[in-house]
Design an enzyme around this catalytic site. Structure first.
Site, PDB file in Angstrom:
ATOM      1  N   GLU A   1      -9.754 -10.240   6.836  1.00 61.76           N
ATOM      2  CA  GLU A   1      -8.697  -9.708   7.709  1.00 61.76           C
ATOM      3  C   GLU A   1      -9.263  -9.526   9.117  1.00 61.76           C
ATOM      4  O   GLU A   1      -9.473  -8.413   9.598  1.00 61.76           O
ATOM      5  CB  GLU A   1      -8.154  -8.379   7.155  1.00 61.76           C
ATOM      6  CG  GLU A   1      -6.865  -7.950   7.849  1.00 61.76           C
ATOM      7  CD  GLU A   1      -6.221  -6.716   7.225  1.00 61.76           C
ATOM      8  OE1 GLU A   1      -6.787  -6.174   6.261  1.00 61.76           O
ATOM      9  OE2 GLU A   1      -5.152  -6.301   7.712  1.00 61.76           O
TER      10      GLU A   1
ATOM     11  N   HIS B   1       0.868  -1.195   0.000  1.00 62.58           N
ATOM     12  CA  HIS B   1       0.000   0.000   0.000  1.00 62.58           C
ATOM     13  C   HIS B   1       0.895   1.232   0.000  1.00 62.58           C
ATOM     14  O   HIS B   1       0.887   2.007   0.955  1.00 62.58           O
ATOM     15  CB  HIS B   1      -0.880   0.025   1.249  1.00 62.58           C
ATOM     16  CG  HIS B   1      -1.916  -1.044   1.291  1.00 62.58           C
ATOM     17  ND1 HIS B   1      -3.198  -0.846   0.846  1.00 62.58           N
ATOM     18  CD2 HIS B   1      -1.849  -2.329   1.706  1.00 62.58           C
ATOM     19  CE1 HIS B   1      -3.890  -1.973   0.998  1.00 62.58           C
ATOM     20  NE2 HIS B   1      -3.097  -2.880   1.520  1.00 62.58           N
TER      21      HIS B   1
ATOM     22  N   LYS C   1      -0.193   4.906   0.944  1.00 64.68           N
ATOM     23  CA  LYS C   1      -0.360   5.345   2.339  1.00 64.68           C
ATOM     24  C   LYS C   1       0.970   5.422   3.077  1.00 64.68           C
ATOM     25  O   LYS C   1       1.013   5.845   4.239  1.00 64.68           O
ATOM     26  CB  LYS C   1      -1.235   4.337   3.093  1.00 64.68           C
ATOM     27  CG  LYS C   1      -2.631   4.175   2.556  1.00 64.68           C
ATOM     28  CD  LYS C   1      -3.319   3.034   3.301  1.00 64.68           C
ATOM     29  CE  LYS C   1      -4.608   2.663   2.628  1.00 64.68           C
ATOM     30  NZ  LYS C   1      -5.096   1.344   3.029  1.00 64.68           N
TER      31      LYS C   1
ATOM     32  N   HIS D   1      -8.800  -7.972  -0.952  1.00 62.40           N
ATOM     33  CA  HIS D   1      -8.490  -8.064   0.473  1.00 62.40           C
ATOM     34  C   HIS D   1      -9.596  -8.932   1.046  1.00 62.40           C
ATOM     35  O   HIS D   1     -10.771  -8.657   0.789  1.00 62.40           O
ATOM     36  CB  HIS D   1      -8.589  -6.690   1.134  1.00 62.40           C
ATOM     37  CG  HIS D   1      -7.352  -5.873   1.017  1.00 62.40           C
ATOM     38  ND1 HIS D   1      -6.950  -5.300  -0.156  1.00 62.40           N
ATOM     39  CD2 HIS D   1      -6.420  -5.533   1.953  1.00 62.40           C
ATOM     40  CE1 HIS D   1      -5.820  -4.639   0.055  1.00 62.40           C
ATOM     41  NE2 HIS D   1      -5.477  -4.760   1.315  1.00 62.40           N
TER      42      HIS D   1
HETATM   43 ZN   LIG Z   1      -3.507  -4.789   2.251  1.00 56.91          ZN
END
Ligand SMILES: [Zn+2]
Length: 495
Positions: free
Chosen positions: A292, A126, A129, A289
């Site tokens: 999680e 990522h 970010k 994703h």
């Molecule tokens: Zn991720």
């Protein structure tokens, strides 16, 4: 007086100019005419080496030798002009010289049993970010805390800011020996999506030839309820040369009615069908994703696998995290793993980040008991391709990390017990993720004809490799040493 010599005799003059910029990737050769380098007695994981005499080895075929951690010694020849590996043979023990120039064009280097790995493929990151954790802190360290702090960080985003941080992360990844990297990009809100993709596409051009870069759209599954918006997202991803993504059953409350954004109640299969039909229409690969969290009710991997089969989807499908698979009873886990294998899904585990983020007490009082890792061993032995990746870097989801896949390798070995035996696990950090990214079939392997993209370490075995940071590793790309100096954090300060 004693003299010390550099530990790695790979010729220094075969180096790209350390002061070269991204625009200037011309190879620099200082007064030498070396066209071939033979490196003798390199220690490599058996599973990544394909010997000249048996090049037809299957990728998973391994000579198991638990006492030597499935390592073997090889002699390789590097074709400098082509930037490729010209030959890979079992090491002959005869020559114990150090650095021998046989003639002006051929050099022989004795690696003295030091380790070598193919350059890494980091398939789940990522970088949009990256390096924002200090300006927008995750207050309690949970996934929910990360989501909240991450949303708050958007007020700082400009293309310039995103490019500065992303480029910093890429420079680190490159210096550590990563040659391919896929990043998820915030794509749920138009303004943020535009900044992330503009910055990414511009950097992808700048890094061409040095890093294979792929971008994935990241939005929650409920985003696909609005067919018009979903379609224009897929259109945008296609026009940017990206991969379609979504977060499925992926919050702390994933798999429960308290998660309207990524679980979406009973609508999950229908919304997944929207994702798959758009991917088919626009000829896109998919990268989710999923799961999680540690909730037994979270079964995104099962729903995704069923959707692959139902939609007869033939592109590449990657599922990252899959933590809740560890919370399933054994029989149910088996059922989900079988579905994933049948669907041909690749699973990416992100142990470094998920150990930090998962099973965290928001009050900071209770000690975590779960390891944050999916059932990688059961998945791999069922035939599901499994990779490990770095995920977040100094952001709200993980406050540490530097895009160093060796660190990911080390922590994955410790967290998921990949070392008894090591077997074919080294493939999960280069060759298997490279395949998931659709790269050349020789990527991540040490085989005749592969690019000479290699990392030389001072260590001679795994205990030496993982006990130090290996900051002095030598990275060669297309047969040439690259500069491995890391950028200074000051460069991230606003100018
Ligand atoms: Zn991720």
């Amino acid at each position: 007086m004693t003299t010390t010599r550099a530990w790695c005799a790979y010729p220094n003059h075969l180096a790209r100019d350390p002061s070269s910029t991204l625009e200037d990737i011309e190879r620099v050769r200082v007064g030498e005419r070396t066209t071939e380098v033979e490196v003798r007695r390199l220690t490599v994981p058996r599973c990544v080496a394909r010997f000249d005499e048996d090049e037809r080895d299957d990728v998973r075929d391994v000579d198991v030798d638990a006492t030597a951690d499935d390592l073997c010694e090889v002699d390789i020849v590097i074709d400098v002009d082509r930037g490729t590996i010209a030959s890979v043979r079992r090491a002959s023990r005869e020559d114990r010289g150090e650095l021998i120039a046989t003639d002006e064009t051929r050099l022989i280097v004795n690696a003295e049993g030091r380790m070598c790995l193919p350059t890494f493929a980091d398939v789940h990151t990522h970088i949009d970010k990256a390096h924002t954790c200090e300006r927008s802190r995750n207050i309690n360290g949970t996934l929910a805390g990360a989501d909240a702090a991450c949303a708050n960080d958007f007020k700082y985003w400009t293309v310039e800011d995103a490019k500065r941080r992303m480029n910093f992360a890429l420079r680190c990844a490159y210096a550590y020996g990563t040659s391919a990297l896929r990043t998820h990009l915030m794509s749920g809100e138009d303004a943020q999506s535009k900044i992330a993709w503009d910055a990414f596409v511009s950097l992808r051009d700048e890094w061409k030839g040095k890093l294979e870069l792929q971008g994935v759209s990241l939005s929650v599954l409920s985003f696909f309820r609005d067919k018009t918006k979903a379609r224009s997202l897929a259109q945008m991803v296609k026009s940017r040369g990206g991969v379609l993504g979504a977060a499925v059953s992926c919050s702390d409350a994933g798999g429960t009615p308290l998660d309207p954004l990524t679980t979406c109640g009973e609508d999950m299969p229908e919304l997944l069908d929207v994702v798959f039909s758009l991917a088919k229409e626009f000829d896109l690969d998919i990268d989710f994703h999923c799961d999680e969290n540690g909730n037994e009710s979270s079964k995104g991997l099962l729903y995704i696998s069923e959707a692959v089969i139902r939609n007869k989807f033939e592109g590449s499908v990657v599922c990252g995290h899959c933590c809740s698979l560890a919370a399933q009873p054994n029989e149910e886990a088996k059922r989900i793993i079988n579905a994933a294998r049948e669907a041909g899904v690749t699973v990416v585990s992100l142990p470094t980040v998920n150990q930090w983020l998962q099973d965290r007490d928001p009050k900071g009082e209770a000690t975590p008991t779960r390891r944050g890792v999916t059932r990688v061993k059961e998945l791999a032995s069922a035939g599901v391709p499994v990779c490990f990746s770095s995920d977040n870097t100094r952001d709200q989801f993980f406050e540490y990390g530097d895009c160093d896949m060796l660190e990911v390798f080390r922590s994955s070995v410790c967290i998921a017990h990949l070392d008894r035996p090591f077997g074919s696990w080294p493939l999960a950090f280069a060759a298997i993720p490279a395949r998931a990214m659709g790269m050349n079939e020789k990527s991540g392997l040490i085989v005749r004809g592969a690019k000479a993209d290699l990392i030389f370490f001072r260590a001679r075995n795994y205990s030496e490799l993982f006990s130090r940071s290996q900051h002095d590793r030598v990275v060669i790309r297309d047969a040439f040493r690259i500069c491995t100096t890391l950028p200074d954090y000051e460069e991230l300060d606003q100018s």
